[in-house]
Design a protein around this motif. Structure first.
Motif, PDB file in Angstrom:
ATOM      1  N   GLY A   1       0.802  -1.212   0.000  1.00  0.00           N
ATOM      2  CA  GLY A   1       0.000   0.000   0.000  1.00  0.00           C
ATOM      3  C   GLY A   1       0.842   1.272   0.000  1.00  0.00           C
ATOM      4  O   GLY A   1       0.306   2.378  -0.022  1.00  0.00           O
ATOM      5  N   GLU A   2       2.152   1.123   0.015  1.00  0.00           N
ATOM      6  CA  GLU A   2       3.059   2.271   0.079  1.00  0.00           C
ATOM      7  C   GLU A   2       4.012   2.316  -1.109  1.00  0.00           C
ATOM      8  O   GLU A   2       5.136   2.818  -1.000  1.00  0.00           O
ATOM      9  CB  GLU A   2       3.855   2.224   1.390  1.00  0.00           C
ATOM     10  CG  GLU A   2       2.994   2.287   2.638  1.00  0.00           C
ATOM     11  CD  GLU A   2       2.279   3.624   2.805  1.00  0.00           C
ATOM     12  OE1 GLU A   2       2.867   4.657   2.425  1.00  0.00           O
ATOM     13  OE2 GLU A   2       1.141   3.630   3.308  1.00  0.00           O
TER      14      GLU A   2
ATOM     15  N   ARG B   1      -6.367  -0.732 -11.093  1.00  0.00           N
ATOM     16  CA  ARG B   1      -6.822  -1.472  -9.915  1.00  0.00           C
ATOM     17  C   ARG B   1      -6.166  -2.842 -10.003  1.00  0.00           C
ATOM     18  O   ARG B   1      -6.317  -3.545 -10.990  1.00  0.00           O
ATOM     19  CB  ARG B   1      -8.341  -1.617  -9.909  1.00  0.00           C
ATOM     20  CG  ARG B   1      -9.066  -0.287  -9.756  1.00  0.00           C
ATOM     21  CD  ARG B   1     -10.585  -0.473  -9.717  1.00  0.00           C
ATOM     22  NE  ARG B   1     -11.013  -1.239  -8.546  1.00  0.00           N
ATOM     23  CZ  ARG B   1     -11.185  -0.747  -7.327  1.00  0.00           C
ATOM     24  NH1 ARG B   1     -10.947   0.523  -7.087  1.00  0.00           N
ATOM     25  NH2 ARG B   1     -11.589  -1.508  -6.336  1.00  0.00           N
ATOM     26  N   GLU B   2      -5.419  -3.192  -8.943  1.00  0.00           N
ATOM     27  CA  GLU B   2      -4.686  -4.458  -8.927  1.00  0.00           C
ATOM     28  C   GLU B   2      -5.218  -5.339  -7.800  1.00  0.00           C
ATOM     29  O   GLU B   2      -5.193  -4.940  -6.634  1.00  0.00           O
ATOM     30  CB  GLU B   2      -3.193  -4.221  -8.713  1.00  0.00           C
ATOM     31  CG  GLU B   2      -2.551  -3.397  -9.805  1.00  0.00           C
ATOM     32  CD  GLU B   2      -1.112  -3.034  -9.506  1.00  0.00           C
ATOM     33  OE1 GLU B   2      -0.393  -2.731 -10.470  1.00  0.00           O
ATOM     34  OE2 GLU B   2      -0.705  -3.041  -8.323  1.00  0.00           O
TER      35      GLU B   2
ATOM     36  N   PRO C   1       8.863   5.915  -5.742  1.00  0.00           N
ATOM     37  CA  PRO C   1       8.401   7.303  -5.623  1.00  0.00           C
ATOM     38  C   PRO C   1       8.704   8.094  -6.888  1.00  0.00           C
ATOM     39  O   PRO C   1       9.758   7.963  -7.483  1.00  0.00           O
ATOM     40  CB  PRO C   1       9.199   7.837  -4.421  1.00  0.00           C
ATOM     41  CG  PRO C   1      10.381   6.940  -4.297  1.00  0.00           C
ATOM     42  CD  PRO C   1       9.952   5.602  -4.825  1.00  0.00           C
ATOM     43  N   GLY C   2       7.715   8.887  -7.279  1.00  0.00           N
ATOM     44  CA  GLY C   2       7.860   9.669  -8.511  1.00  0.00           C
ATOM     45  C   GLY C   2       7.307   8.931  -9.714  1.00  0.00           C
ATOM     46  O   GLY C   2       6.571   9.509 -10.503  1.00  0.00           O
ATOM     47  N   PHE C   3       7.624   7.665  -9.853  1.00  0.00           N
ATOM     48  CA  PHE C   3       7.061   6.845 -10.925  1.00  0.00           C
ATOM     49  C   PHE C   3       5.602   6.529 -10.585  1.00  0.00           C
ATOM     50  O   PHE C   3       4.725   6.594 -11.432  1.00  0.00           O
ATOM     51  CB  PHE C   3       7.886   5.570 -11.102  1.00  0.00           C
ATOM     52  CG  PHE C   3       7.340   4.619 -12.129  1.00  0.00           C
ATOM     53  CD1 PHE C   3       7.340   4.958 -13.471  1.00  0.00           C
ATOM     54  CD2 PHE C   3       6.820   3.393 -11.755  1.00  0.00           C
ATOM     55  CE1 PHE C   3       6.823   4.087 -14.430  1.00  0.00           C
ATOM     56  CE2 PHE C   3       6.315   2.520 -12.702  1.00  0.00           C
ATOM     57  CZ  PHE C   3       6.319   2.869 -14.037  1.00  0.00           C
ATOM     58  N   VAL C   4       5.359   6.164  -9.329  1.00  0.00           N
ATOM     59  CA  VAL C   4       4.008   5.974  -8.803  1.00  0.00           C
ATOM     60  C   VAL C   4       3.745   7.159  -7.881  1.00  0.00           C
ATOM     61  O   VAL C   4       4.539   7.453  -6.991  1.00  0.00           O
ATOM     62  CB  VAL C   4       3.888   4.639  -8.031  1.00  0.00           C
ATOM     63  CG1 VAL C   4       2.546   4.535  -7.322  1.00  0.00           C
ATOM     64  CG2 VAL C   4       4.101   3.455  -8.963  1.00  0.00           C
TER      65      VAL C   4
ATOM     66  N   VAL D   1      -5.288   1.223  -0.771  1.00  0.00           N
ATOM     67  CA  VAL D   1      -5.712  -0.169  -0.630  1.00  0.00           C
ATOM     68  C   VAL D   1      -7.175  -0.194  -0.215  1.00  0.00           C
ATOM     69  O   VAL D   1      -7.580   0.522   0.703  1.00  0.00           O
ATOM     70  CB  VAL D   1      -4.837  -0.911   0.409  1.00  0.00           C
ATOM     71  CG1 VAL D   1      -5.344  -2.326   0.627  1.00  0.00           C
ATOM     72  CG2 VAL D   1      -3.379  -0.931  -0.030  1.00  0.00           C
ATOM     73  N   GLU D   2      -7.946  -1.019  -0.931  1.00  0.00           N
ATOM     74  CA  GLU D   2      -9.354  -1.260  -0.608  1.00  0.00           C
ATOM     75  C   GLU D   2      -9.538  -2.765  -0.548  1.00  0.00           C
ATOM     76  O   GLU D   2      -9.667  -3.429  -1.578  1.00  0.00           O
ATOM     77  CB  GLU D   2     -10.263  -0.646  -1.675  1.00  0.00           C
ATOM     78  CG  GLU D   2     -10.187   0.863  -1.748  1.00  0.00           C
ATOM     79  CD  GLU D   2     -11.036   1.451  -2.866  1.00  0.00           C
ATOM     80  OE1 GLU D   2     -11.670   0.681  -3.639  1.00  0.00           O
ATOM     81  OE2 GLU D   2     -11.043   2.690  -2.995  1.00  0.00           O
ATOM     82  N   GLY D   3      -9.523  -3.326   0.651  1.00  0.00           N
ATOM     83  CA  GLY D   3      -9.643  -4.777   0.817  1.00  0.00           C
ATOM     84  C   GLY D   3      -8.436  -5.470   0.222  1.00  0.00           C
ATOM     85  O   GLY D   3      -7.299  -5.195   0.597  1.00  0.00           O
ATOM     86  N   ASP D   4      -8.676  -6.364  -0.754  1.00  0.00           N
ATOM     87  CA  ASP D   4      -7.581  -7.094  -1.393  1.00  0.00           C
ATOM     88  C   ASP D   4      -7.183  -6.465  -2.732  1.00  0.00           C
ATOM     89  O   ASP D   4      -6.530  -7.094  -3.560  1.00  0.00           O
ATOM     90  CB  ASP D   4      -7.940  -8.575  -1.579  1.00  0.00           C
ATOM     91  CG  ASP D   4      -9.199  -8.781  -2.410  1.00  0.00           C
ATOM     92  OD1 ASP D   4      -9.809  -7.784  -2.855  1.00  0.00           O
ATOM     93  OD2 ASP D   4      -9.584  -9.945  -2.622  1.00  0.00           O
ATOM     94  N   THR D   5      -7.583  -5.211  -2.926  1.00  0.00           N
ATOM     95  CA  THR D   5      -7.262  -4.494  -4.165  1.00  0.00           C
ATOM     96  C   THR D   5      -6.496  -3.222  -3.829  1.00  0.00           C
ATOM     97  O   THR D   5      -6.803  -2.550  -2.850  1.00  0.00           O
ATOM     98  CB  THR D   5      -8.560  -4.123  -4.914  1.00  0.00           C
ATOM     99  OG1 THR D   5      -9.291  -5.319  -5.184  1.00  0.00           O
ATOM    100  CG2 THR D   5      -8.263  -3.417  -6.220  1.00  0.00           C
ATOM    101  N   ARG D   6      -5.485  -2.928  -4.652  1.00  0.00           N
ATOM    102  CA  ARG D   6      -4.810  -1.632  -4.501  1.00  0.00           C
ATOM    103  C   ARG D   6      -5.039  -0.833  -5.772  1.00  0.00           C
ATOM    104  O   ARG D   6      -5.092  -1.378  -6.873  1.00  0.00           O
ATOM    105  CB  ARG D   6      -3.324  -1.783  -4.180  1.00  0.00           C
ATOM    106  CG  ARG D   6      -2.464  -2.324  -5.287  1.00  0.00           C
ATOM    107  CD  ARG D   6      -1.008  -2.406  -4.861  1.00  0.00           C
ATOM    108  NE  ARG D   6      -0.238  -3.137  -5.865  1.00  0.00           N
ATOM    109  CZ  ARG D   6       1.000  -3.549  -5.700  1.00  0.00           C
ATOM    110  NH1 ARG D   6       1.626  -3.322  -4.568  1.00  0.00           N
ATOM    111  NH2 ARG D   6       1.628  -4.202  -6.659  1.00  0.00           N
TER     112      ARG D   6
END
Length: 138
Positions: free
Chosen positions: A25-26, A57-58, A33-36, A41-46
């Motif tokens: 989640g980080e 959505r992964e 950092p910078g690229f992302v 995070v929402e449950g089992d999805t980031r």
């Protein structure tokens, strides 16, 4: 379908590299950092937002601390391939270094080149972020 496989040596211990990858989640702070620019995070999805503006959505498929491997699949967002499954794994190397392996399977094949370009950019940022300062040998 296409498969993209990248492998890079990181100048830090497998434990430290895995800690950054495992903190899924980080990504925007600890891994790329910078690229992302944002990760939520929402449950089992980031939800990952890239500097390019692409948001995905992964679904986190597996998080294996023993193997130091995370597997995920793109299940929505502004980039929606017909199929996208990826894994990142950290392997021990010599002298406290790590081998970082990133494998992505994607369909349609026409998305292979743009995704490979993103992966190449991302892996450069990941390496730069995770490489520790190595004292010069005398």
């Amino acid at each position: 379908m296409a498969s993209i496989h990248r492998d890079v040596l990181i100048e830090d211990s497998p434990e430290n590299v895995w800690a950054a990858i495992r903190d899924f989640g980080e990504v925007h702070l600890r891994l790329a950092p910078g690229f992302v620019t944002d990760t939520r995070v929402e449950g089992d999805t980031r939800i990952v937002t890239f500097a390019s503006g692409v948001t995905v959505r992964e679904l986190i498929v597996d998080l294996d601390d023993e193997a130091r491997r995370i597997a995920y699949a793109v299940v929505g967002g502004s980039l929606e391939p017909r199929h996208h499954h990826a894994s990142m794994q950290v392997l021990g190397d010599t002298e406290g270094r790590s081998r970082f392996v990133w494998i992505i399977d994607v369909a349609p094949h026409s998305l292979a080149e743009p995704i490979a370009e993103m992966v190449d950019q991302g892996i450069r940022v990941i390496k730069q972020t995770l490489d520790r300062e190595v004292a010069p040998t005398r």
